[in-house]
Motif scaffolding. Structure first.
Motif, PDB file in Angstrom:
ATOM      1  N   THR A  87       2.629 -12.020   1.445  1.00  0.00           N
ATOM      2  CA  THR A  87       3.531 -11.983   2.562  1.00  0.00           C
ATOM      3  C   THR A  87       2.663 -11.868   3.956  1.00  0.00           C
ATOM      4  O   THR A  87       3.102 -12.496   4.789  1.00  0.00           O
ATOM      5  N   LYS A  88       1.556 -11.418   3.822  1.00  0.00           N
ATOM      6  CA  LYS A  88       0.654 -11.311   4.838  1.00  0.00           C
ATOM      7  C   LYS A  88      -0.963 -11.513   4.647  1.00  0.00           C
ATOM      8  O   LYS A  88      -1.113 -10.609   3.393  1.00  0.00           O
ATOM      9  N   VAL A  89      -1.629 -11.767   5.422  1.00  0.00           N
ATOM     10  CA  VAL A  89      -3.176 -12.047   4.974  1.00  0.00           C
ATOM     11  C   VAL A  89      -3.806 -11.520   6.236  1.00  0.00           C
ATOM     12  O   VAL A  89      -3.362 -11.725   7.502  1.00  0.00           O
ATOM     13  N   ASP A  90      -5.081 -10.890   6.226  1.00  0.00           N
ATOM     14  CA  ASP A  90      -5.905 -10.708   7.306  1.00  0.00           C
ATOM     15  C   ASP A  90      -7.448 -10.793   6.941  1.00  0.00           C
ATOM     16  O   ASP A  90      -7.966 -10.101   6.154  1.00  0.00           O
ATOM     17  N   PHE A  91      -7.857 -12.085   7.278  1.00  0.00           N
ATOM     18  CA  PHE A  91      -9.309 -12.150   6.991  1.00  0.00           C
ATOM     19  C   PHE A  91     -10.342 -12.086   8.269  1.00  0.00           C
ATOM     20  O   PHE A  91     -11.338 -12.468   8.059  1.00  0.00           O
ATOM     21  N   GLU A  92     -10.024 -11.063   9.257  1.00  0.00           N
ATOM     22  CA  GLU A  92     -10.915 -11.041  10.199  1.00  0.00           C
ATOM     23  C   GLU A  92     -12.297 -10.342   9.746  1.00  0.00           C
ATOM     24  O   GLU A  92     -13.357 -10.419  10.304  1.00  0.00           O
ATOM     25  N   GLN A  93     -12.053  -9.147   8.723  1.00  0.00           N
ATOM     26  CA  GLN A  93     -13.338  -8.424   8.364  1.00  0.00           C
ATOM     27  C   GLN A  93     -13.170  -8.439   6.995  1.00  0.00           C
ATOM     28  O   GLN A  93     -12.206  -8.245   6.495  1.00  0.00           O
ATOM     29  N   ARG A  94     -14.463  -8.030   6.290  1.00  0.00           N
ATOM     30  CA  ARG A  94     -14.292  -7.973   5.033  1.00  0.00           C
ATOM     31  C   ARG A  94     -14.284  -6.385   4.795  1.00  0.00           C
ATOM     32  O   ARG A  94     -14.870  -5.682   5.322  1.00  0.00           O
ATOM     33  N   PRO A  95     -13.678  -5.670   3.747  1.00  0.00           N
ATOM     34  CA  PRO A  95     -13.035  -6.663   2.636  1.00  0.00           C
ATOM     35  C   PRO A  95     -11.801  -7.414   3.112  1.00  0.00           C
ATOM     36  O   PRO A  95     -11.109  -6.631   4.261  1.00  0.00           O
ATOM     37  N   PHE A  96     -11.575  -8.497   2.530  1.00  0.00           N
ATOM     38  CA  PHE A  96     -10.191  -9.293   3.191  1.00  0.00           C
ATOM     39  C   PHE A  96      -8.921  -8.501   2.662  1.00  0.00           C
ATOM     40  O   PHE A  96      -9.028  -7.843   1.683  1.00  0.00           O
ATOM     41  N   LYS A  97      -8.058  -8.580   3.591  1.00  0.00           N
ATOM     42  CA  LYS A  97      -6.696  -7.894   3.200  1.00  0.00           C
ATOM     43  C   LYS A  97      -5.654  -8.723   2.852  1.00  0.00           C
ATOM     44  O   LYS A  97      -5.540  -9.935   3.467  1.00  0.00           O
ATOM     45  N   VAL A  98      -4.863  -8.442   1.661  1.00  0.00           N
ATOM     46  CA  VAL A  98      -3.704  -9.448   1.181  1.00  0.00           C
ATOM     47  C   VAL A  98      -2.658  -8.499   1.072  1.00  0.00           C
ATOM     48  O   VAL A  98      -2.654  -7.537   0.228  1.00  0.00           O
ATOM     49  N   TRP A  99      -1.488  -8.737   1.586  1.00  0.00           N
ATOM     50  CA  TRP A  99      -0.475  -7.840   1.328  1.00  0.00           C
ATOM     51  C   TRP A  99       0.742  -8.553   0.483  1.00  0.00           C
ATOM     52  O   TRP A  99       1.100  -9.735   0.733  1.00  0.00           O
ATOM     53  N   ILE A 100       1.176  -7.813  -0.319  1.00  0.00           N
ATOM     54  CA  ILE A 100       2.593  -8.247  -0.909  1.00  0.00           C
ATOM     55  C   ILE A 100       3.731  -7.095  -0.546  1.00  0.00           C
ATOM     56  O   ILE A 100       3.438  -6.184  -1.123  1.00  0.00           O
ATOM     57  N   GLY A 101       4.427  -7.566   0.470  1.00  0.00           N
ATOM     58  CA  GLY A 101       5.430  -6.563   0.807  1.00  0.00           C
ATOM     59  C   GLY A 101       4.525  -5.521   1.587  1.00  0.00           C
ATOM     60  O   GLY A 101       3.647  -5.789   2.348  1.00  0.00           O
ATOM     61  N   ASP A 102       4.658  -4.230   1.090  1.00  0.00           N
ATOM     62  CA  ASP A 102       3.959  -2.955   1.823  1.00  0.00           C
ATOM     63  C   ASP A 102       2.815  -2.808   1.098  1.00  0.00           C
ATOM     64  O   ASP A 102       1.915  -2.013   1.642  1.00  0.00           O
TER      65      ASP A 102
END
Length: 313
Positions: A87-102
């Motif tokens: 549902t959302k990703v954040d590649f600004e810094q590592r580790p990279f963030k990947v969301w599935i809902g909450d």
């Protein structure tokens, strides 16, 4: 993000041939990949009946069966699967963030293999006869239409290429375009106009796909200038009006071309963010085949593995 939260070596987003091949390779490299395959897993092959051009299957294989075999292979080497949509990703810094809902997942590397969708006309009858006369891939399905009269919709270079390719099989190809001139390059348009097997119908749009419930038997067409409606007795209809890559999640983060395809560095799967790789139809607007997608999936896995080694060295 909790201090003890697991950080994955690699998260693969998308589960067509590119994603599954990268899963096989990263799993065999002991990276224990996590694949977030999406609720409509398997990609475009899931809507393809017969695949006859994938090496290794001399008698052909259905799209869903090919995906099932690749998925089992990835699983055998230790790939883990989540059948949900990111549902959302954040590649600004590592580790990279990947969301599935909450739910947040963290990763050292990301392989994006979210694919693309062929654009359709949006007719209910077109859905009804998909893979039963209606197709968006001439190289996949052209050979099923030997000695038949078929139609192609579109006005760009892709439409010209598809129409030319289909003349190898069809007895006649009717190229329908809603305007009175092509967007295609001059050389491609001239080739089409000079081909004796291609008939061009200008100012024409398909309003309905006709059939007997089992397969397509014709198309209802309308002249966009005078409104005249008639029926064409064609048994196949190929749509060549473009593809849309599934890249909405990555807008503003990664470089894309004007259509939305992810841009990767030459001869690699590197995006502009180190540690984020892209493979398959999400970055390939030229070939768009299962085998080339699988090839770039292999490249992405090797790129990710080598990049990780470089970080840890």
């Amino acid at each position: 993000m909790t201090p003890d939260q697991k950080i994955e070596n690699v998260i693969i987003i998308g589960s067509g041939p590119a994603g599954l091949t990268s899963a096989i390779y990263t799993a065999r490299a002991n990276l224990s990949p996590l694949m977030i395959e999406g609720e409509e897993s398997g990609g475009q092959l899931m809507t393809t009946t017969e695949v006859e051009n994938f090496p290794g299957f001399e008698h052909g294989i259905t799209g869903p069966d090919l995906i099932a075999v690749m998925r089992k292979q990835a699983e055998r080497f230790g790939t883990r699967f989540i059948t949900r949509n990111v549902t959302k990703v954040d590649f600004e810094q590592r580790p990279f963030k990947v969301w599935i809902g909450d739910k947040l997942h963290l990763a050292k590397t990301i392989i994006i293999s979210t694919g693309a969708k062929a654009k359709y006309l949006g007719l209910p009858s077109e859905k009804q006869y998909a893979n039963r006369g209606v197709s968006a891939c001439a190289t996949c399905d052209g050979a099923f239409f030997r000695n038949q009269e078929i139609g192609v919709v579109g006005g760009g270079d892709t439409a010209m290429e598809e129409a030319m390719f289909l003349t190898r099989f069809a007895s006649k190809v009717i190229l329908m375009h809603r305007r009175d001139s092509f967007r295609a390059s001059k050389i491609m348009a001239e080739r089409v106009m000079q081909n004796p097997k291609i008939e061009i119908m200008w100012n024409t749009e398909v309003t309905e796909v006709l059939g007997d419930g089992k397969s397509m038997t014709g198309a209802r067409i309308k002249n966009t200038v005078n409104g005249e409606v008639k029926e064409l007795p064609i048994t196949g209809l190929f749509l060549a009006i473009g593809h849309k890559p599934n890249t909405e999640l990555f807008h503003g983060m990664l470089d894309m071309d004007e259509t939305g395809y992810l841009i990767t560095q030459p001869n690699s799967t590197y995006t502009k963010i180190p540690g984020v790789f892209a493979a398959g139809d999400v970055q390939d607007h030229v070939y768009r085949q299962a085998i080339t997608a699988a090839g770039t999936g292999c490249m992405a896995a090797i790129d990710a593995e080598r990049w990780l080694e470089g970080q840890e060295a």
